[in-house]
Each structure stands twice: as structure tokens, then as C-alpha cells.
Design a protein around this motif. Structure first.
Motif, PDB file in Angstrom:
ATOM      1  N   LYS A  36       0.834  -1.202   0.000  1.00  0.00           N
ATOM      2  CA  LYS A  36       0.000   0.000   0.000  1.00  0.00           C
ATOM      3  C   LYS A  36       0.868   1.251   0.000  1.00  0.00           C
ATOM      4  CE  LYS A  36      -3.733   2.283   2.557  1.00  0.00           C
ATOM      5  NZ  LYS A  36      -4.602   2.216   3.763  1.00  0.00           N
ATOM      6  N   THR A  37       1.959   1.211   0.773  1.00  0.00           N
ATOM      7  CA  THR A  37       2.876   2.355   0.841  1.00  0.00           C
ATOM      8  C   THR A  37       3.587   2.580  -0.484  1.00  0.00           C
ATOM      9  OG1 THR A  37       3.251   1.965   3.203  1.00  0.00           O
ATOM     10  CG2 THR A  37       4.891   3.283   2.029  1.00  0.00           C
ATOM     11  N   LEU A  38       4.004   1.485  -1.135  1.00  0.00           N
ATOM     12  CA  LEU A  38       4.795   1.582  -2.366  1.00  0.00           C
ATOM     13  C   LEU A  38       3.945   1.825  -3.612  1.00  0.00           C
ATOM     14  CD1 LEU A  38       7.227  -1.417  -1.723  1.00  0.00           C
ATOM     15  CD2 LEU A  38       7.789   1.012  -1.557  1.00  0.00           C
ATOM     16  N   ALA A  39       2.631   1.735  -3.469  1.00  0.00           N
ATOM     17  CA  ALA A  39       1.765   1.817  -4.647  1.00  0.00           C
ATOM     18  C   ALA A  39       1.817   3.181  -5.320  1.00  0.00           C
ATOM     19  CB  ALA A  39       0.324   1.475  -4.262  1.00  0.00           C
ATOM     20  N   ASP A  40       2.076   4.230  -4.544  1.00  0.00           N
ATOM     21  CA  ASP A  40       2.070   5.579  -5.112  1.00  0.00           C
ATOM     22  C   ASP A  40       3.283   6.348  -4.616  1.00  0.00           C
ATOM     23  OD1 ASP A  40       1.490   7.961  -6.292  1.00  0.00           O
ATOM     24  OD2 ASP A  40      -0.204   8.470  -4.991  1.00  0.00           O
ATOM     25  N   MET A  41       4.291   6.479  -5.472  1.00  0.00           N
ATOM     26  CA  MET A  41       5.501   7.245  -5.161  1.00  0.00           C
ATOM     27  C   MET A  41       5.766   8.227  -6.297  1.00  0.00           C
ATOM     28  SD  MET A  41       8.030   4.302  -3.613  1.00  0.00           S
ATOM     29  CE  MET A  41       7.923   3.315  -5.104  1.00  0.00           C
ATOM     30  N   GLY A  42       4.830   9.127  -6.507  1.00  0.00           N
ATOM     31  CA  GLY A  42       4.975  10.069  -7.609  1.00  0.00           C
ATOM     32  C   GLY A  42       4.834   9.341  -8.941  1.00  0.00           C
ATOM     33  N   GLU A  43       5.887   9.377  -9.747  1.00  0.00           N
ATOM     34  CA  GLU A  43       5.858   8.730 -11.062  1.00  0.00           C
ATOM     35  C   GLU A  43       6.297   7.267 -10.997  1.00  0.00           C
ATOM     36  OE1 GLU A  43       7.891  10.920 -14.033  1.00  0.00           O
ATOM     37  OE2 GLU A  43       6.653  12.707 -13.803  1.00  0.00           O
ATOM     38  N   TYR A  44       6.482   6.752  -9.796  1.00  0.00           N
ATOM     39  CA  TYR A  44       6.939   5.375  -9.628  1.00  0.00           C
ATOM     40  C   TYR A  44       5.988   4.606  -8.718  1.00  0.00           C
ATOM     41  CZ  TYR A  44      11.278   6.880 -11.794  1.00  0.00           C
ATOM     42  OH  TYR A  44      12.203   7.372 -12.681  1.00  0.00           O
ATOM     43  N   ILE A  67      10.362  -1.893  -8.381  1.00  0.00           N
ATOM     44  CA  ILE A  67       9.855  -0.536  -8.541  1.00  0.00           C
ATOM     45  C   ILE A  67       9.885  -0.170 -10.020  1.00  0.00           C
ATOM     46  CG2 ILE A  67      10.236   1.897  -7.999  1.00  0.00           C
ATOM     47  CD1 ILE A  67      11.392   1.047  -5.334  1.00  0.00           C
ATOM     48  N   ASN A  68       8.763   0.275 -10.536  1.00  0.00           N
ATOM     49  CA  ASN A  68       8.629   0.610 -11.951  1.00  0.00           C
ATOM     50  C   ASN A  68       8.166   2.048 -12.121  1.00  0.00           C
ATOM     51  OD1 ASN A  68       8.806  -2.131 -13.609  1.00  0.00           O
ATOM     52  ND2 ASN A  68       7.674  -2.549 -11.716  1.00  0.00           N
ATOM     53  N   LYS A  69       8.535   2.640 -13.248  1.00  0.00           N
ATOM     54  CA  LYS A  69       8.005   3.945 -13.612  1.00  0.00           C
ATOM     55  C   LYS A  69       6.624   3.753 -14.216  1.00  0.00           C
ATOM     56  CE  LYS A  69       9.109   8.254 -15.975  1.00  0.00           C
ATOM     57  NZ  LYS A  69      10.069   9.003 -16.804  1.00  0.00           N
ATOM     58  N   THR A  70       5.659   4.511 -13.712  1.00  0.00           N
ATOM     59  CA  THR A  70       4.272   4.316 -14.129  1.00  0.00           C
ATOM     60  C   THR A  70       3.860   5.246 -15.254  1.00  0.00           C
ATOM     61  OG1 THR A  70       3.547   5.835 -12.383  1.00  0.00           O
ATOM     62  CG2 THR A  70       3.571   3.481 -11.862  1.00  0.00           C
ATOM     63  N   ALA A 124      14.540  10.765 -10.476  1.00  0.00           N
ATOM     64  CA  ALA A 124      14.459  12.125  -9.931  1.00  0.00           C
ATOM     65  C   ALA A 124      13.023  12.556  -9.657  1.00  0.00           C
ATOM     66  CB  ALA A 124      15.121  13.105 -10.898  1.00  0.00           C
ATOM     67  N   ASP A 125      12.062  11.966 -10.346  1.00  0.00           N
ATOM     68  CA  ASP A 125      10.671  12.387 -10.198  1.00  0.00           C
ATOM     69  C   ASP A 125       9.884  11.497  -9.241  1.00  0.00           C
ATOM     70  OD1 ASP A 125      10.892  14.508 -12.091  1.00  0.00           O
ATOM     71  OD2 ASP A 125      10.890  13.006 -13.684  1.00  0.00           O
ATOM     72  N   GLY A 126      10.586  10.674  -8.478  1.00  0.00           N
ATOM     73  CA  GLY A 126       9.901   9.819  -7.522  1.00  0.00           C
ATOM     74  C   GLY A 126       9.780  10.486  -6.160  1.00  0.00           C
ATOM     75  N   ASP A 127       8.697  10.195  -5.449  1.00  0.00           N
ATOM     76  CA  ASP A 127       8.499  10.696  -4.091  1.00  0.00           C
ATOM     77  C   ASP A 127       8.983   9.599  -3.136  1.00  0.00           C
ATOM     78  OD1 ASP A 127       7.756  11.974  -1.821  1.00  0.00           O
ATOM     79  OD2 ASP A 127       5.594  11.786  -2.139  1.00  0.00           O
ATOM     80  N   TRP A 128      10.285   9.639  -2.806  1.00  0.00           N
ATOM     81  CA  TRP A 128      10.916   8.516  -2.111  1.00  0.00           C
ATOM     82  C   TRP A 128      10.923   8.655  -0.593  1.00  0.00           C
ATOM     83  CZ3 TRP A 128      11.458   4.910  -5.568  1.00  0.00           C
ATOM     84  CH2 TRP A 128      11.724   5.250  -6.899  1.00  0.00           C
TER      85      TRP A 128
END
Length: 373
Positions: A36-44, A67-70, A124-128
Motif C-alpha cells: 500500500k505504501t509503495l503503490a504511489d511514489m509520484g511517477e513510480y 519498482i517501476n516507472k508508471t 528524480a521524479d519519484g516521491d521517495w
């Protein structure tokens, strides 16, 4: 058995059974929480296959993290980590601090270059920040990577580019500084790896990750990369290729209070670029390769068959970093006609002197001058 003892027995039995059920369900609970936490990390977006809990040693193991770019169309995952081990660090615990050590096993990190933002992948565009805090909930004091791989791909270049460092090992210790409070750079960093073309990577350094902008003192050696292995890269971006030769890169870098000082010294040996019988389907491509080959031939140190320069780097991290192109070119001439650069770290950059060394230009070369002079 008295009624009171019977109640106590039943109560203890219920508690034990409940604890057993909770222990059996705990991996699934943690797995669902992480996904659930990893499902939404910005563009990843990330996903975990399984979680193992080891209560005795105070650890849990994440299996099959991906982890994949969405957004956009990137055909490879950003990160694949088959196993991540998070455990209490007993060394820190004995010093009165509850800290964790984290070890990644066989991870693969892939950067992708593309003609657009959608076809590129840099992370760079991920909310990590929030995701990492929840993925690794205890403050980390020791970080390890074992048998990792770092890749760079460009699927849109011609030819396609695939370069990498494998057998990547990293050890970063005393991150939260539970050992030496007086040391300016308390954390020790060690990195090693092997690259495409048989190159050997070695990085040694000390860092202070407790500052908002970390301080660091880093030395790097990347030696004996066979240039023919980089031909796809050279053809895609330089429109030439290597017939033979090897590349080594040496660097020192110091970061103190956001002030960067250092250099990168590339050294090419025994380089041959042009083969008139094979290179290029057109005459113009052969002329271009000949021009590059002539540049290497004219500006190499003939006694050592070595083409090299030393690129100075300095500035503020929050400002423009100066690479001083003029000095870089002059140092090519210096290597060719005055003194060949050595295949080694120069020991010319010091964390203690960062910001305390001035440079004056005398004709074509920079001469360092101490403050008290």
C-alpha cells in the motif's frame, strides 16, 4: 482445579493462541502495508512479493521488491531487489542506540536515457522520502549492497546502449554517528565493482550524512576499461568507435558546507580509432573517425602512449559547478608535451583545506597558493 486457576489457564491459552495467530498473520500484514505504501511514489510504483519475520534476531526480510516507472513507456524496472534484510544493529544497541542495519542482495538499478521525459528513467521524479521511511522504519546506521548491478540503457539510440557496473559492493557504516561524536566525517564508505570491458571500480571515502547537505571526502579509481566494450556508446553519441585501447578514470572530490572541490582525471592508453578497411559505410564517416584518431595521436604523450587531462571541478552545490574547460584543454597539452599524467590519485584535494586554498592563473596553468602566502 479451582475456578480461579481454570480462568487463568483459559486466559493464558487464549493469549498464546492469539499471539501464534498474530505471528502467522504478521508477514501478510506487513506485506500488505508495504504494498500500500509503495503503490504511489509520484511517477513510480512498487510491489513486494513476500515478507519474512525473524523475531529472535529482530529482523524482517523483504523478498521480491520491484519498482517501476508508471508514466511513459520504459520497458525495464527502475529497481529490482530480490532480497532486503533489515535487522537491529547490535553494535549500536550496545552503545545505547536502537538502530538498524540494511543489506540489499543482488539488486539491479537501471537508469534509462530517452528523447523525452516520458521515455527516460532517472528516479528524480519519484516521491521517495515517505516510502523509504515506511519501508525501513528504524533509523539506519549501517547500509550494505552485495552483488549489485547498476545499468545505463538508451533504447532509442542507434546502436542501443547498454553499459553497466556489476558485482557492485557497497558498505556505509556509522551513518547516525553512534561511535565518534567529534569526528567531522564519521561514516566510512567503501565501494567496489566490475564494469563492462573488465574495468575495476574502487571508491573510498568518509561522509557526514547528518547534515542537510552532506559533507564528504571521496577518492575514486576506475581502471583498465577496454574501450572496444564501449563502442555502442561511442557510436551512438560520438559517431566513432575504438579499435583498441583502455580507459582509466581517477577522481578526488571534497564537499564541505556545500562547497565542492575536486577533479576528474581520465587517462586513455594505446588508443586506436580508425580502420580504413572497416570503419564507416561512407567516406565522410571515415574522415570523421580519422579526425578523432589524429587528435588522439597528436595530443597523446608518445613516450607513454597516453592521452589524458585533468578536469577541475569547484563551486557550490546550490549554484553552478565550474568545470573550467580552458584549463581542461590546456592540461591535455601539458600531458602531451610536458609531463604525462600518472595513473593514480594525486592526493591534491583535502577536506580540511576545502575553501581555504586559492588558485592563481599563470599563463596557461593554475598554481595553488596557500592562504598564509
Amino acid at each position: 482445579m479451582s475456578k480461579k486457576k481454570k480462568i487463568i489457564t483459559i486466559t493464558l491459552t487464549v493469549i498464546i493462541v492469539a499471539l501464534i495467530i498474530f505471528r502467522l498473520l504478521l508477514p501478510t500484514i506487513v506485506k500488505n502495508y508495504l504494498n500500500k505504501t509503495l503503490a504511489d511514489m509520484g511517477e513510480y510504483s512498487g510491489h513486494v512479493e513476500d515478507v519474512d519475520i525473524w523475531l529472535i534476531r529482530g529482523a524482517y526480510v523483504i523478498n521480491g521488491l520491484e519498482i517501476n516507472k508508471t508514466t511513459g513507456k520504459v520497458p525495464v524496472p527502475f529497481l529490482v531487489a530480490p532480497k532486503i534484510d533489515l535487522a537491529v544493529e547490535w553494535k549500536a544497541l550496545f552503545k545505547g542506540a536502537v538502530k538498524a542495519k540494511v543489506a540489499f542482495f543482488d539488486p539491479v538499478l537501471t537508469f534509462v536515457a530517452g528523447p523525452t521525459k516520458e521515455t527516460s528513467q532517472t528516479g528524480a521524479d519519484g516521491d521517495w522520502t515517505e516510502a523509504l521511511d515506511k519501508l525501513l522504519p528504524i533509523e539506519i546506521n549501517r547500509f550494505e549492497i552485495h552483488n549489485g548491478k547498476i545499468k545505463y540503457n538508451d533504447f532509442h539510440a542507434s546502436p542501443k546502449v547498454d553499459i553497466f557496473v556489476n558485482q557492485f559492493e557497497l558498505l556505509l557504516t556509522n551513518i547516525t554517528n553512534v561511535e565518534d561524536k567529534e569526528k567531522a566525517l564519521p561514516s566510512d564508505l567503501t565501494v567496489s565493482g566490475s564494469s563492462i570491458g573488465g574495468g575495476n571500480l574502487s571508491i573510498l571515502g568518509q561522509v557526514n550524512l547528518l547534515k542537510q547537505v552532506p559533507d564528504a571526502d571521496i577518492n575514486m579509481k576506475f581502471t583498465d576499461i577496454q574501450l572496444k566494450a564501449l563502442n555502442d556508446f561511442a557510436k551512438a553519441y560520438g559517431k566513432f568507435d575504438f579499435e583498441k585501447g583502455k580507459l582509466s578514470i581517477f577522481s578526488e572530490m571534497s564537499v564541505k558546507n556545500s562547497n565542492v572541490q575536486g577533479y576528474v582525471k581520465p587517462v586513455l592508453e594505446d588508443v586506436d580509432v580508425l580502420d580504413w578497411d572497416q570503419d564507416g559505410p561512407t567516406f565522410l564517416q571515415k574522415v570523421w573517425q580519422a579526425a578523432i584518431g589524429t587528435t588522439f595521436a597528436v595530443f597523446k604523450n608518445h613516450r607513454k602512449d597516453r592521452f589524458a587531462t585533468k578536469v577541475p571541478i569547484e563551486g557550490k552545490l546550490d549554484d553552478k559547478i565550474d568545470t573550467d574547460i580552458f584549463t581542461t584543454v590546456v592540461r591535455v597539452v601539458k600531458n602531451a608535451f610536458i609531463e604525462a599524467y600518472q595513473k593514480t590519485i594525486d592526493d591534491s584535494v583535502s577536506f580540511n583545506n576545502n575553501g581555504e586554498v586559492k588558485e592563481k592563473k599563470f599563463l596557461f596553468f593554475k598554481v595553488k597558493e596557500k592562504e598564509d602566502e
